[in-house]
Motif scaffolding. Sequence first.
Motif, PDB file in Angstrom:
ATOM      1  N   THR A 163       0.896  -1.329  -0.111  1.00 33.66           N
ATOM      2  CA  THR A 163       0.126   0.022  -0.059  1.00 33.66           C
ATOM      3  C   THR A 163       1.040   1.187  -0.170  1.00 33.66           C
ATOM      4  O   THR A 163       2.138   1.054   0.339  1.00 33.66           O
ATOM      5  CB  THR A 163      -0.939  -0.009   1.253  1.00 33.66           C
ATOM      6  OG1 THR A 163       0.043   0.295   2.330  1.00 33.66           O
ATOM      7  CG2 THR A 163      -1.692  -1.124   1.452  1.00 33.66           C
ATOM      8  N   PRO A 164       0.268   2.301  -0.257  1.00 36.14           N
ATOM      9  CA  PRO A 164       1.029   3.688  -0.234  1.00 36.14           C
ATOM     10  C   PRO A 164       1.522   3.722   1.466  1.00 36.14           C
ATOM     11  O   PRO A 164       0.701   2.871   2.314  1.00 36.14           O
ATOM     12  CB  PRO A 164       0.142   4.923  -0.421  1.00 36.14           C
ATOM     13  CG  PRO A 164      -0.722   4.205  -1.393  1.00 36.14           C
ATOM     14  CD  PRO A 164      -0.869   2.583  -0.874  1.00 36.14           C
ATOM     15  N   TRP A 165       2.501   4.575   1.819  1.00 32.28           N
ATOM     16  CA  TRP A 165       3.057   4.678   3.135  1.00 32.28           C
ATOM     17  C   TRP A 165       2.272   5.833   3.635  1.00 32.28           C
ATOM     18  O   TRP A 165       2.447   6.796   3.369  1.00 32.28           O
ATOM     19  CB  TRP A 165       4.536   4.695   3.162  1.00 32.28           C
ATOM     20  CG  TRP A 165       5.149   3.313   2.886  1.00 32.28           C
ATOM     21  CD1 TRP A 165       4.332   2.378   2.416  1.00 32.28           C
ATOM     22  CD2 TRP A 165       6.368   3.148   2.290  1.00 32.28           C
ATOM     23  NE1 TRP A 165       5.040   1.393   1.728  1.00 32.28           N
ATOM     24  CE2 TRP A 165       6.632   1.873   1.524  1.00 32.28           C
ATOM     25  CE3 TRP A 165       7.420   4.098   2.254  1.00 32.28           C
ATOM     26  CZ2 TRP A 165       7.561   1.546   1.190  1.00 32.28           C
ATOM     27  CZ3 TRP A 165       8.709   3.644   1.434  1.00 32.28           C
ATOM     28  CH2 TRP A 165       8.938   2.401   0.925  1.00 32.28           C
ATOM     29  N   ARG A 166       1.531   5.722   5.077  1.00 26.38           N
ATOM     30  CA  ARG A 166       0.930   6.910   5.402  1.00 26.38           C
ATOM     31  C   ARG A 166       0.951   6.974   6.894  1.00 26.38           C
ATOM     32  O   ARG A 166       1.793   6.115   7.643  1.00 26.38           O
ATOM     33  CB  ARG A 166      -0.776   6.751   5.011  1.00 26.38           C
ATOM     34  CG  ARG A 166      -1.490   5.810   5.592  1.00 26.38           C
ATOM     35  CD  ARG A 166      -2.728   5.502   5.252  1.00 26.38           C
ATOM     36  NE  ARG A 166      -3.595   4.743   6.018  1.00 26.38           N
ATOM     37  CZ  ARG A 166      -4.859   4.363   5.758  1.00 26.38           C
ATOM     38  NH1 ARG A 166      -5.299   4.797   4.617  1.00 26.38           N
ATOM     39  NH2 ARG A 166      -5.330   3.853   6.731  1.00 26.38           N
ATOM     40  N   GLU A 167       0.657   8.212   7.874  1.00 30.44           N
ATOM     41  CA  GLU A 167       0.646   8.255   8.991  1.00 30.44           C
ATOM     42  C   GLU A 167      -0.161   7.203   9.733  1.00 30.44           C
ATOM     43  O   GLU A 167       0.376   6.815  10.693  1.00 30.44           O
ATOM     44  CB  GLU A 167       0.376   9.912   9.261  1.00 30.44           C
ATOM     45  CG  GLU A 167       0.449  10.023  10.984  1.00 30.44           C
ATOM     46  CD  GLU A 167       0.132  11.509  11.099  1.00 30.44           C
ATOM     47  OE1 GLU A 167      -0.242  11.755  12.154  1.00 30.44           O
ATOM     48  OE2 GLU A 167       0.251  12.128  10.178  1.00 30.44           O
ATOM     49  N   ASP A 168      -1.522   7.078   9.294  1.00 27.92           N
ATOM     50  CA  ASP A 168      -2.274   6.214  10.039  1.00 27.92           C
ATOM     51  C   ASP A 168      -2.212   4.775   9.620  1.00 27.92           C
ATOM     52  O   ASP A 168      -1.986   4.365   8.388  1.00 27.92           O
ATOM     53  CB  ASP A 168      -3.774   6.495   9.746  1.00 27.92           C
ATOM     54  CG  ASP A 168      -4.084   8.108  10.098  1.00 27.92           C
ATOM     55  OD1 ASP A 168      -3.374   8.491  11.212  1.00 27.92           O
ATOM     56  OD2 ASP A 168      -5.024   8.925   9.621  1.00 27.92           O
ATOM     57  N   PRO A 169      -2.279   3.883  10.583  1.00 23.88           N
ATOM     58  CA  PRO A 169      -2.363   2.244  10.030  1.00 23.88           C
ATOM     59  C   PRO A 169      -3.332   2.078   9.291  1.00 23.88           C
ATOM     60  O   PRO A 169      -4.566   2.533   9.350  1.00 23.88           O
ATOM     61  CB  PRO A 169      -2.465   1.749  11.380  1.00 23.88           C
ATOM     62  CG  PRO A 169      -1.980   2.590  12.546  1.00 23.88           C
ATOM     63  CD  PRO A 169      -2.174   4.217  12.093  1.00 23.88           C
TER      64      PRO A 169
END
Length: 359
Positions: A275-281
């Motif tokens: 997945t894209p890497w983001r702040e929220d799990p």
Amino acid sequence: MTAPTPDSLPPASVLGERLLDWYRRNARTLPWRAPFGERTDPYRVWLSEVMLQQTTVPAVIPYFQAFLARWPTVTDLAAAPLDEVLTAWAGLGYYARARNLHKCAQTIATWRDGTFPATEDELHTLPGIGTYTAAAIAAIAFGQPAVVMDGNIERVMARLFAETEPLPQGKKALYARAAQLTPTAHPGEHAQALMDLGATLCTPRKPACGLCPWRDPCLGRRLGLAETLPAKAPKKLKPTRCGIAFWVTRPDGTVLLRRRPESGLLGGMIEVPSTPWREDPWTLAEARAEAPLPAEWVPLAGRVRHTFTHFHLDLDVVAGRVGARANARGLWVPFDQFDRHALPAVMLKVVRLALARTH
């Protein structure tokens, strides 16, 4: 007693002579260096300096030797496929360096017939060659009186002149101090001597001041500040980003890998799809929309944690099996051929976790 100031230091010529005398006796033997007084092949200087960015000398030496054995000249490197260069680079990190290395080699081979430019300004126009690398090549390979400033030299200058302004704001003052000392004779040896002084004696912790050729004049030592310099501004806390990696296998045991976009972090490298890497799990329900193929996804125990320059990354891994004819954008690769592809360190961690949980 009046505190010592930079005005009390010996002339630059005297400091330079002491430094070079020390370097003649104590220079490190490195595979990219020429004997004292001889010019180094600019290809070797360039290749080593690019590899040494954000990487230690012991880690770089085997990579440098392998690159040189495989691609002895800049034109050989230019003719190599990018995938081969990225694969050979795997493990050194900061992969934009490898892409720029290849672009720079092609520029030199195509537009300059394999000849490196000799001046800082010209070198600076080449892909991936910044201020420091241009100065290092100009000084070491071409004997130009360029001001070479890496982390080791910053530390030496901060201590010698007792410059207390914290980094990174203090970099300009340290550069000016280094410029004061840069000689017209033997500028390459002068730069390498400063590098060695910082790497072997003027170390970040417990500097060996008793062995230093600048022990007596060093203002940082005389003022009792040496171990506190260079001062650094407080570090900002690194944020954490989250993602889910998809371990997809077919009945023949092959695993789906894909290439990341050329631009951005790990550009052009091979990855386990994620997945894209983001702040929220991510929840598994959310992640299914990002999966490369529809499958029954099973979460694997454990988590991959990797730290980049500006953030930490937490990757959970899910496994799914698909049919023999399933296809998706990417490559189906057997386990025993993973080493043929440019997998960055974070993806090697994903591979190790997946293999440990599914075999």
